[in-house]
Design an enzyme around this catalytic site. Structure first.
Site, PDB file in Angstrom:
ATOM      1  N   SER A 183       0.827  -1.211   0.000  1.00 45.99           N
ATOM      2  CA  SER A 183       0.000   0.000   0.000  1.00 45.99           C
ATOM      3  C   SER A 183       0.861   1.261   0.000  1.00 45.99           C
ATOM      4  CB  SER A 183      -0.961  -0.015   1.186  1.00 45.99           C
ATOM      5  OG  SER A 183      -0.305  -0.425   2.346  1.00 45.99           O
ATOM      6  N   LYS A 184       2.175   1.093   0.222  1.00 45.38           N
ATOM      7  CA  LYS A 184       3.061   2.278   0.217  1.00 45.38           C
ATOM      8  C   LYS A 184       3.353   2.780  -1.196  1.00 45.38           C
ATOM      9  CE  LYS A 184       4.821   0.200   4.317  1.00 45.38           C
ATOM     10  NZ  LYS A 184       5.358  -1.167   4.488  1.00 45.38           N
ATOM     11  N   ASN A 205     -37.109  -4.349 -17.062  1.00 47.61           N
ATOM     12  CA  ASN A 205     -36.062  -3.542 -17.682  1.00 47.61           C
ATOM     13  C   ASN A 205     -36.360  -3.325 -19.170  1.00 47.61           C
ATOM     14  OD1 ASN A 205     -33.572  -2.473 -18.632  1.00 47.61           O
ATOM     15  ND2 ASN A 205     -32.463  -3.555 -17.025  1.00 47.61           N
ATOM     16  N   HIS A 260     -35.151  11.455  -6.333  1.00 40.39           N
ATOM     17  CA  HIS A 260     -34.038  11.297  -7.270  1.00 40.39           C
ATOM     18  C   HIS A 260     -32.683  11.469  -6.585  1.00 40.39           C
ATOM     19  CE1 HIS A 260     -32.264  11.371 -11.310  1.00 40.39           C
ATOM     20  NE2 HIS A 260     -31.524  12.396 -10.931  1.00 40.39           N
ATOM     21  N   CYS A 279     -23.066   2.248 -13.304  1.00 41.60           N
ATOM     22  CA  CYS A 279     -24.447   2.662 -13.093  1.00 41.60           C
ATOM     23  C   CYS A 279     -24.724   3.857 -13.993  1.00 41.60           C
ATOM     24  CB  CYS A 279     -24.643   3.022 -11.626  1.00 41.60           C
ATOM     25  SG  CYS A 279     -26.309   3.542 -11.274  1.00 41.60           S
ATOM     26  N   HIS A 291     -31.403   2.868  -7.416  1.00 42.92           N
ATOM     27  CA  HIS A 291     -32.159   1.723  -7.918  1.00 42.92           C
ATOM     28  C   HIS A 291     -31.308   0.466  -7.923  1.00 42.92           C
ATOM     29  CE1 HIS A 291     -29.864   2.787 -11.522  1.00 42.92           C
ATOM     30  NE2 HIS A 291     -30.146   1.590 -12.000  1.00 42.92           N
ATOM     31  N   GLN A 333     -31.457  -3.964  -9.336  1.00 39.22           N
ATOM     32  CA  GLN A 333     -31.958  -4.809 -10.413  1.00 39.22           C
ATOM     33  C   GLN A 333     -32.206  -6.224  -9.905  1.00 39.22           C
ATOM     34  OE1 GLN A 333     -30.079  -4.493 -14.288  1.00 39.22           O
ATOM     35  NE2 GLN A 333     -28.711  -2.888 -13.574  1.00 39.22           N
ATOM     36  N   GLU A 372     -20.492 -21.518  -5.146  1.00 35.81           N
ATOM     37  CA  GLU A 372     -20.901 -21.423  -3.743  1.00 35.81           C
ATOM     38  C   GLU A 372     -21.776 -22.614  -3.332  1.00 35.81           C
ATOM     39  OE1 GLU A 372     -22.253 -17.659  -2.299  1.00 35.81           O
ATOM     40  OE2 GLU A 372     -20.474 -16.602  -2.997  1.00 35.81           O
ATOM     41  N   GLN A 426      -5.974  -9.935  -6.325  1.00 32.73           N
ATOM     42  CA  GLN A 426      -4.886  -9.497  -5.458  1.00 32.73           C
ATOM     43  C   GLN A 426      -5.312  -8.220  -4.756  1.00 32.73           C
ATOM     44  OE1 GLN A 426      -2.945  -6.577  -6.070  1.00 32.73           O
ATOM     45  NE2 GLN A 426      -1.449  -6.939  -4.461  1.00 32.73           N
TER      46      GLN A 426
HETATM   47  O1  LIG Z   1     -28.225  -2.552 -16.608  1.00 35.41           O
HETATM   48  P1  LIG Z   1     -27.421  -1.290 -16.557  1.00 35.41           P
HETATM   49  O2  LIG Z   1     -27.469  -0.616 -15.212  1.00 35.41           O
HETATM   50  O3  LIG Z   1     -27.718  -0.341 -17.683  1.00 35.41           O
HETATM   51  O4  LIG Z   1     -25.898  -1.746 -16.798  1.00 35.41           O
HETATM   52  C1  LIG Z   1     -24.987  -2.059 -15.790  1.00 35.41           C
HETATM   53  O5  LIG Z   1     -25.318  -3.248 -15.070  1.00 35.41           O
HETATM   54  C2  LIG Z   1     -25.338  -4.467 -15.813  1.00 35.41           C
HETATM   55  C3  LIG Z   1     -25.565  -5.605 -14.844  1.00 35.41           C
HETATM   56  O6  LIG Z   1     -24.590  -5.668 -13.844  1.00 35.41           O
HETATM   57  C4  LIG Z   1     -24.035  -4.670 -16.601  1.00 35.41           C
HETATM   58  O7  LIG Z   1     -24.210  -5.759 -17.480  1.00 35.41           O
HETATM   59  C5  LIG Z   1     -23.649  -3.421 -17.402  1.00 35.41           C
HETATM   60  O8  LIG Z   1     -22.368  -3.613 -17.978  1.00 35.41           O
HETATM   61  C6  LIG Z   1     -23.626  -2.221 -16.468  1.00 35.41           C
HETATM   62  O9  LIG Z   1     -23.296  -1.039 -17.184  1.00 35.41           O
HETATM   63  O1  LIG Z   2       1.800  -2.784 -10.992  1.00 35.32           O
HETATM   64  P1  LIG Z   2       1.097  -1.553 -11.478  1.00 35.32           P
HETATM   65  O2  LIG Z   2       1.174  -1.368 -12.960  1.00 35.32           O
HETATM   66  O3  LIG Z   2       1.486  -0.320 -10.703  1.00 35.32           O
HETATM   67  O4  LIG Z   2      -0.452  -1.804 -11.112  1.00 35.32           O
HETATM   68  C1  LIG Z   2      -1.403  -2.345 -11.965  1.00 35.32           C
HETATM   69  O5  LIG Z   2      -1.168  -3.714 -12.269  1.00 35.32           O
HETATM   70  C2  LIG Z   2      -1.227  -4.626 -11.165  1.00 35.32           C
HETATM   71  C3  LIG Z   2      -1.093  -6.034 -11.706  1.00 35.32           C
HETATM   72  O6  LIG Z   2      -2.089  -6.350 -12.667  1.00 35.32           O
HETATM   73  C4  LIG Z   2      -2.529  -4.477 -10.371  1.00 35.32           C
HETATM   74  O7  LIG Z   2      -2.431  -5.223  -9.177  1.00 35.32           O
HETATM   75  C5  LIG Z   2      -2.808  -3.011 -10.009  1.00 35.32           C
HETATM   76  O8  LIG Z   2      -4.086  -2.905  -9.412  1.00 35.32           O
HETATM   77  C6  LIG Z   2      -2.743  -2.165 -11.282  1.00 35.32           C
HETATM   78  O9  LIG Z   2      -2.972  -0.806 -10.983  1.00 35.32           O
END
Ligand SMILES: O=P(O)(O)O[C@H]1O[C@H](CO)[C@@H](O)[C@H](O)[C@H]1O
Ligand SMILES: O=P(O)(O)O[C@H]1O[C@H](CO)[C@@H](O)[C@H](O)[C@H]1O
Lengths: 346, 346
Positions: free
Chosen positions: A27-28, A75, A113, A160, A166, A168, A182, A323
């Site tokens: 985290s550093k 929807n 809203h 969103c 809202h 779904q 699961e 990770q």
């Molecule tokens: O249905 P929405 O809110 O337009 O769309 C959002 O939720 C969906 C369900 O998680 C995803 O498939 C879409 O990529 C996301 O933009």
């Molecule tokens: O290592 P970077 O380029 O700083 O970081 C990026 O790649 C990593 C490995 O995919 C991820 O864990 C990080 O979340 C992403 O920001």
């Protein structure tokens, strides 16, 4: 002895059987990458262009009723359709596909809203819980429906597309991947012990009291030992029930309070409307008894360092393994320290 | 007969055994959600503040050499450390953790700060392929290393924090989740048939010629039948080899050409530097023979509708099942139609 806050290590997710990687020392790392836009938080009570506000006209010409609590409809751009043949495609077992039948609904949480769950009262949230329960009952009355996913995407960073609060519901004719995982883990544990895995896990977490955020008569919200997202949490019912159908009035009231307190704590961390995807996991329907299934709700919030710097689950995470940088215990401590009054109301 | 371009359906990913959901009719949905910032594409050849440019000083005080091809070093903020005890933690089988040992490296693809793979020549890309091969060899010489992940995050929307073209290598003491899944599926098929599953899959795809994007003497780039991301592709070697170690000179030259052509086609779709996470999947090392493993490389690019509107894998996708709107065949057609000369050079 493994030192969680110093040594890179992996932890087992009991619900999926999969591991996550923890890099506590990381985290550093300075951040020079993408910074999200701060979404202005000055919405009106009512927006004439919003397709969820009471009395407004939607894409297909339907006019929303002048509703006063929550409001549900199919929807207008459903990813799943009720009217489809259950055809199958298979070429040499190498190209395999199956039609999927389903119903996608949208639930407006409030006529207002400008509100979000943490700004609504427990009474108002309870009306949403009631609606979830009713919808679950109604949808599961159709025998072809095998699984019902209730969820919410909050915040533009979580895809969103409308800030009106809202959620779904996607109900479908087969069981999705995450639910299969699961089911398998919970079944194996139940067959071995006669108890749900989340019952025993919850007892141990309550005894240790290191990752507990909310604890009332019927629900606990905690940072799971195997959390992958920085501030990931899980709400678990104290009673081992397979689905929301079994919750009584007292439980539904407590669930509303838990949702309010948890989301208030989220908003207070960075004094911002905390984005997340959240949703319930519960037993598949119309497929016999599921005594192994224990109702729970996951919160997957992306923010890591501030209101504008999120965790990217990319590269290594997509190709190899989820990770995280801060430990689940550090995240739990931050969540515990937050006030239970929303920052805007302080 | 299942109609791929009309009916919602799910498709099986042969490598993970998991399904993805396709909603072909849904691309008509209007988008009112988050729009990404267009990252300006006017970087200098050399940036004095960049930690990857030749001759510059890094966070820990090290000075980069005046390198002329590619350049590799240990990540100053490694997620995995070489120096850690392999301790184990287990509480009632409910809290399970294990230390993880590893090495994280960064590879600068070019001394030029302003280039990306599609703008480099096949000869320059070949130098990167050579380095990947050398690194793979050197890292796998350490017996405690069990898996080596070579990958690239490109673009700030994919969490890349430095636009200087670079990739990463994470080598570690156990096998990550995604590799476990692919090992299991490939092993089951190989035991049954004596052939790699990707060999048979590739033969069928070449015969059908519906999703093939690049096809040269030694490699094919295609949109997999089960692609989850809008323009997801996979490069597969025509020869069934377990890892990059086995590639000869002719194959490495063809891999460089394939990488160049595929990434040029990506950039040309929206006339933008197309973001993605990409990485090779290959056999675990120091764990016996793996005749079932077939080298391949995944490209997971997020853009969906334009240079600024991406697909969000959130909500339903995180909690239940990956889902896509346009079909893999539509994506393949778009990729096929692109010129093989980069739009900036046209
Ligand atoms: O249905 P929405 O809110 O337009 O769309 C959002 O939720 C969906 C369900 O998680 C995803 O498939 C879409 O990529 C996301 O933009
Ligand atoms: O290592 P970077 O380029 O700083 O970081 C990026 O790649 C990593 C490995 O995919 C991820 O864990 C990080 O979340 C992403 O920001």
């Amino acid at each position: 002895m493994l030192n969680f806050s110093e040594q890179p290590h992996k932890r087992k997710n009991l619900l999926t059987g999969e591991y996550i990687l923890v890099s506590p020392h990381r985290s550093k790392r300075p951040w020079q990458g993408q910074v999200e836009d701060l979404v202005p938080d000055n919405r009106p009570h009512y927006d004439p262009t919003c397709y969820l506000c009471p009395g407004n006209t939607r894409a297909d010409g339907t006019v929303n009723p002048e509703y006063t609590d929550s409001f549900v409809f199919i929807n207008d751009f459903s990813a799943l359709l009720e009217d489809t043949h259950l055809d199958i495609f298979n070429e040499e077992d190498l190209l395999q596909a199956e039609a999927e039948r389903g119903i996608c609904k949208v639930i407006s949480f409030s006529p207002r809203h400008d509100l979000t769950l943490p700004e609504m009262s427990p009474r108002e949230i309870k009306a949403v819980v009631d609606l979830w329960q009713r919808e679950y009952q109604e949808l599961s009355a159709r025998e072809w429906i095998k699984y019902i996913q209730i969820f919410e995407n909050k915040g533009s960073v979580m895809g969103c597309s409308n800030p009106h609060p809202h959620g779904q519901i996607w109900a479908q004719s087969s069981t999705p991947v995450e639910i299969e995982k699961e089911s398998e883990q919970q079944k194996a544990y139940f067959q071995r012990t006669g108890r749900t895995i989340l019952q025993d896990y919850l007892d141990l977490e309550l005894k240790k009291d290191e990752r507990i955020i909310v604890n009332n008569a019927h629900f606990v919200a905690l940072v799971p030992f195997w959390a992958a997202w920085p501030y990931e949490t899980m709400i678990i019912s104290k009673r081992a029930v397979a689905s929301i159908l079994e919750f009584n009035e007292a439980e539904k009231e407590d669930l509303a309070k838990t949702l309010q307190e948890l989301t208030i704590r989220y908003d207070n961390i960075f004094k911002t409307s905390f984005p997340y995807s959240a949703g319930m996991h519960q037993a598949p329907v119309n497929s016999g008894e599921h005594p192994e299934w224990h109702w729970h709700m996951h919160f997957y919030p992306p923010l890591l360092r501030s209101a504008t710097v999120k965790k990217f689950m990319v590269g290594y995470e997509m190709l190899a393994n989820p990770q995280r940088d801060i430990t689940p215990e550090q995240a739990a401590n931050t969540l515990k320290q937050q006030a239970t009054v929303h920052y805007k109301a302080q």
